[in-house]
Design a protein around this motif. Structure first.
Motif, PDB file in Angstrom:
ATOM      1  N   LEU A  48      -5.270 -11.413 -45.499  1.00 37.14           N
ATOM      2  CA  LEU A  48      -5.749 -11.257 -43.906  1.00 37.14           C
ATOM      3  C   LEU A  48      -7.018  -9.835 -43.913  1.00 37.14           C
ATOM      4  O   LEU A  48      -8.018  -9.879 -43.100  1.00 37.14           O
ATOM      5  N   THR A  49      -6.459  -8.822 -44.347  1.00 38.88           N
ATOM      6  CA  THR A  49      -7.068  -7.784 -44.086  1.00 38.88           C
ATOM      7  C   THR A  49      -7.803  -6.668 -45.339  1.00 38.88           C
ATOM      8  O   THR A  49      -8.536  -5.752 -44.707  1.00 38.88           O
ATOM      9  N   LYS A  50      -7.977  -7.549 -46.113  1.00 38.23           N
ATOM     10  CA  LYS A  50      -8.446  -6.362 -46.792  1.00 38.23           C
ATOM     11  C   LYS A  50      -9.677  -6.606 -47.397  1.00 38.23           C
ATOM     12  O   LYS A  50      -9.818  -8.723 -47.887  1.00 38.23           O
ATOM     13  N   GLU A  51     -11.033  -6.265 -47.530  1.00 35.12           N
ATOM     14  CA  GLU A  51     -12.316  -6.764 -47.581  1.00 35.12           C
ATOM     15  C   GLU A  51     -12.727  -7.565 -48.497  1.00 35.12           C
ATOM     16  O   GLU A  51     -13.577  -8.252 -49.143  1.00 35.12           O
ATOM     17  N   GLU A  52     -11.757  -6.952 -49.561  1.00 39.54           N
ATOM     18  CA  GLU A  52     -12.559  -7.619 -51.224  1.00 39.54           C
ATOM     19  C   GLU A  52     -12.041  -9.079 -51.364  1.00 39.54           C
ATOM     20  O   GLU A  52     -12.649  -9.518 -51.748  1.00 39.54           O
ATOM     21  N   PHE A  53     -11.302  -9.503 -50.719  1.00 41.67           N
ATOM     22  CA  PHE A  53     -10.847 -11.021 -49.988  1.00 41.67           C
ATOM     23  C   PHE A  53     -11.639 -11.941 -49.052  1.00 41.67           C
ATOM     24  O   PHE A  53     -11.495 -13.300 -48.697  1.00 41.67           O
ATOM     25  N   ALA A  54     -12.317 -11.112 -48.797  1.00 36.91           N
ATOM     26  CA  ALA A  54     -12.649 -11.411 -47.107  1.00 36.91           C
ATOM     27  C   ALA A  54     -13.606 -12.754 -47.190  1.00 36.91           C
ATOM     28  O   ALA A  54     -13.748 -13.801 -46.747  1.00 36.91           O
ATOM     29  N   ALA A  55     -14.967 -12.538 -48.556  1.00 33.41           N
ATOM     30  CA  ALA A  55     -15.677 -13.467 -48.669  1.00 33.41           C
ATOM     31  C   ALA A  55     -14.774 -14.814 -49.526  1.00 33.41           C
ATOM     32  O   ALA A  55     -15.751 -15.973 -49.340  1.00 33.41           O
ATOM     33  N   LEU A  56     -13.694 -14.918 -49.635  1.00 30.21           N
ATOM     34  CA  LEU A  56     -13.078 -15.903 -50.274  1.00 30.21           C
ATOM     35  C   LEU A  56     -12.516 -16.921 -49.896  1.00 30.21           C
ATOM     36  O   LEU A  56     -12.285 -17.078 -48.729  1.00 30.21           O
ATOM     37  N   PRO A  57     -13.000 -18.678 -50.167  1.00 25.78           N
ATOM     38  CA  PRO A  57     -13.082 -19.332 -49.105  1.00 25.78           C
ATOM     39  C   PRO A  57     -11.380 -20.064 -48.620  1.00 25.78           C
ATOM     40  O   PRO A  57     -11.613 -20.268 -47.537  1.00 25.78           O
ATOM     41  N   GLU A  58     -10.785 -19.694 -49.350  1.00 27.42           N
ATOM     42  CA  GLU A  58      -9.574 -19.767 -48.749  1.00 27.42           C
ATOM     43  C   GLU A  58      -8.746 -18.703 -48.135  1.00 27.42           C
ATOM     44  O   GLU A  58      -8.343 -19.221 -47.417  1.00 27.42           O
ATOM     45  N   VAL A  59      -9.176 -17.785 -48.231  1.00 25.34           N
ATOM     46  CA  VAL A  59      -8.969 -16.781 -47.553  1.00 25.34           C
ATOM     47  C   VAL A  59      -9.761 -16.783 -46.583  1.00 25.34           C
ATOM     48  O   VAL A  59      -9.202 -16.601 -44.750  1.00 25.34           O
ATOM     49  N   GLN A  60     -11.204 -17.689 -46.193  1.00 25.56           N
ATOM     50  CA  GLN A  60     -11.425 -17.574 -44.411  1.00 25.56           C
ATOM     51  C   GLN A  60     -10.955 -18.804 -43.829  1.00 25.56           C
ATOM     52  O   GLN A  60     -11.194 -18.602 -42.803  1.00 25.56           O
ATOM     53  N   GLU A  61     -10.250 -19.342 -44.318  1.00 27.38           N
ATOM     54  CA  GLU A  61      -9.944 -20.801 -44.258  1.00 27.38           C
ATOM     55  C   GLU A  61      -8.615 -20.667 -43.413  1.00 27.38           C
ATOM     56  O   GLU A  61      -8.122 -20.952 -42.470  1.00 27.38           O
ATOM     57  N   LEU A  62      -8.183 -19.258 -44.084  1.00 34.48           N
ATOM     58  CA  LEU A  62      -6.328 -18.978 -44.117  1.00 34.48           C
ATOM     59  C   LEU A  62      -6.377 -18.493 -42.102  1.00 34.48           C
ATOM     60  O   LEU A  62      -5.819 -18.050 -41.312  1.00 34.48           O
ATOM     61  N   LYS A  63      -8.088 -17.436 -42.320  1.00 34.46           N
ATOM     62  CA  LYS A  63      -7.765 -16.542 -41.455  1.00 34.46           C
ATOM     63  C   LYS A  63      -7.968 -17.518 -40.487  1.00 34.46           C
ATOM     64  O   LYS A  63      -7.849 -17.121 -38.979  1.00 34.46           O
ATOM     65  N   GLU A  64      -9.274 -18.621 -39.917  1.00 29.37           N
ATOM     66  CA  GLU A  64      -9.590 -18.875 -39.101  1.00 29.37           C
ATOM     67  C   GLU A  64      -8.399 -20.140 -38.862  1.00 29.37           C
ATOM     68  O   GLU A  64      -7.800 -20.329 -37.272  1.00 29.37           O
ATOM     69  N   GLN A  65      -7.168 -20.424 -39.703  1.00 30.82           N
ATOM     70  CA  GLN A  65      -6.160 -20.816 -38.814  1.00 30.82           C
ATOM     71  C   GLN A  65      -5.336 -19.997 -38.287  1.00 30.82           C
ATOM     72  O   GLN A  65      -4.119 -20.857 -37.624  1.00 30.82           O
ATOM     73  N   GLU A  66      -5.090 -18.523 -38.789  1.00 31.14           N
ATOM     74  CA  GLU A  66      -3.950 -17.962 -38.272  1.00 31.14           C
ATOM     75  C   GLU A  66      -4.686 -17.930 -37.137  1.00 31.14           C
ATOM     76  O   GLU A  66      -4.311 -17.862 -35.662  1.00 31.14           O
ATOM     77  N   GLU A  67      -6.421 -17.410 -36.732  1.00 29.32           N
ATOM     78  CA  GLU A  67      -6.735 -17.600 -34.970  1.00 29.32           C
ATOM     79  C   GLU A  67      -6.442 -17.973 -34.322  1.00 29.32           C
ATOM     80  O   GLU A  67      -6.155 -18.561 -33.070  1.00 29.32           O
ATOM     81  N   GLN A  68      -6.272 -19.537 -35.140  1.00 27.96           N
ATOM     82  CA  GLN A  68      -6.299 -20.769 -34.152  1.00 27.96           C
ATOM     83  C   GLN A  68      -4.808 -20.646 -33.811  1.00 27.96           C
ATOM     84  O   GLN A  68      -4.154 -20.942 -32.946  1.00 27.96           O
ATOM     85  N   LEU A  69      -3.795 -20.783 -34.570  1.00 28.46           N
ATOM     86  CA  LEU A  69      -2.757 -21.068 -34.141  1.00 28.46           C
ATOM     87  C   LEU A  69      -2.366 -19.838 -33.305  1.00 28.46           C
ATOM     88  O   LEU A  69      -1.012 -19.842 -32.262  1.00 28.46           O
ATOM     89  N   GLU A  70      -2.909 -18.738 -33.314  1.00 28.51           N
ATOM     90  CA  GLU A  70      -2.572 -17.780 -32.101  1.00 28.51           C
ATOM     91  C   GLU A  70      -3.174 -18.285 -30.790  1.00 28.51           C
ATOM     92  O   GLU A  70      -2.596 -17.659 -30.074  1.00 28.51           O
ATOM     93  N   ARG A  71      -4.348 -19.021 -30.854  1.00 24.37           N
ATOM     94  CA  ARG A  71      -4.726 -19.534 -29.516  1.00 24.37           C
ATOM     95  C   ARG A  71      -4.068 -20.686 -28.992  1.00 24.37           C
ATOM     96  O   ARG A  71      -3.318 -20.628 -27.793  1.00 24.37           O
ATOM     97  N   VAL A  72      -3.172 -21.589 -29.441  1.00 22.72           N
ATOM     98  CA  VAL A  72      -2.317 -22.176 -29.892  1.00 22.72           C
ATOM     99  C   VAL A  72      -1.465 -21.553 -28.740  1.00 22.72           C
ATOM    100  O   VAL A  72      -0.426 -21.969 -27.972  1.00 22.72           O
TER     101      VAL A  72
END
Length: 211
Positions: A48-72
């Motif tokens: 979630l923090t390293k730029e080299e992984f940011a564009a990978l689709p599974e990492v993007q999905e994980l980041k979106e999930q984490e943000e949603q869980l935080e909002r909930v």
């Protein structure tokens, strides 16, 4: 030595498939990749923090999930529901639309099988390219050293391994989050992680024993 080095490359450029997961061999004496050495939580933090992984689709999905869980979590805290267990969701959250434990586990299995096919194709392409360039050099059709060629494809293969590691571990972390969100207990994600790592080590030993 250069021919042997290229031979090691062609042997190591092998995709290992076992138990529905993907396994790549490490191409240096240390058979463990950087992400392999970390716990599940540490892997998630790296992804979630390293730029080299940011564009990978599974990492993007994980980041979106984490943000949603935080909002909930913030919403539940504001409504006085903080501390409620994931299994005690509201009626709307616990509706028929909620995935079952089997649904989540099966999605993870399908994701890993999909990655298996994708990276098998990429690795086969890398092997074909390496062999093609090698024969061009040997036949004099192009200039270059076998040692430089081996280094080139070792680096490409290691980059492919690192990318595959990141996508596999992101998919596992996503499933772990989802299982926890709905209050399910499952050992499947951790088993997937351990199997992935163990089979990489075992297959690497088998390959090295043939050199």
């Amino acid at each position: 030595m250069e021919i042997k080095k290229l031979g090691i490359l062609l042997v190591c450029l092998t995709l290992i498939v076992a138990a529905g997961y993907i396994y790549f061999d490490r191409f240096v004496l240390n058979g463990t990749s950087e992400l392999d050495t970390k716990t599940g939580e540490e892997q998630k933090t790296e992804l979630l923090t390293k730029e080299e992984f940011a564009a990978l689709p599974e990492v993007q999905e994980l980041k979106e999930q984490e943000e949603q869980l935080e909002r909930v979590g913030v919403m539940e805290a504001g409504s006085g529901q903080a501390g409620a267990s994931p299994g005690n969701k509201s009626t709307a959250q616990a509706s028929d639309a909620a995935p079952s434990k089997a649904d989540i586990e099966n999605r993870l299995k399908k994701k890993l099988v999909s990655l298996q096919g994708e990276y098998n194709g990429k690795l086969e392409g890398l092997i074909a390219s390496a062999k093609g360039e090698y024969h061009q050099i040997v036949s004099g059709q192009r200039k270059g050293s076998k040692s430089a060629l081996a280094d080139k494809y070792l680096n490409l293969a290691q980059g492919l391994e690192a990318q595959c590691d990141a996508r596999v571990y992101a998919a596992i972390a996503f499933a772990e989050n989802e299982l926890q969100e709905y209050g399910y207990q499952s050992s499947m994600p951790e088993q997937a992680r351990q199997t992935y790592q163990q089979q990489k080590k075992e297959r690497r030993k088998q390959l090295l024993s043939k050199i």
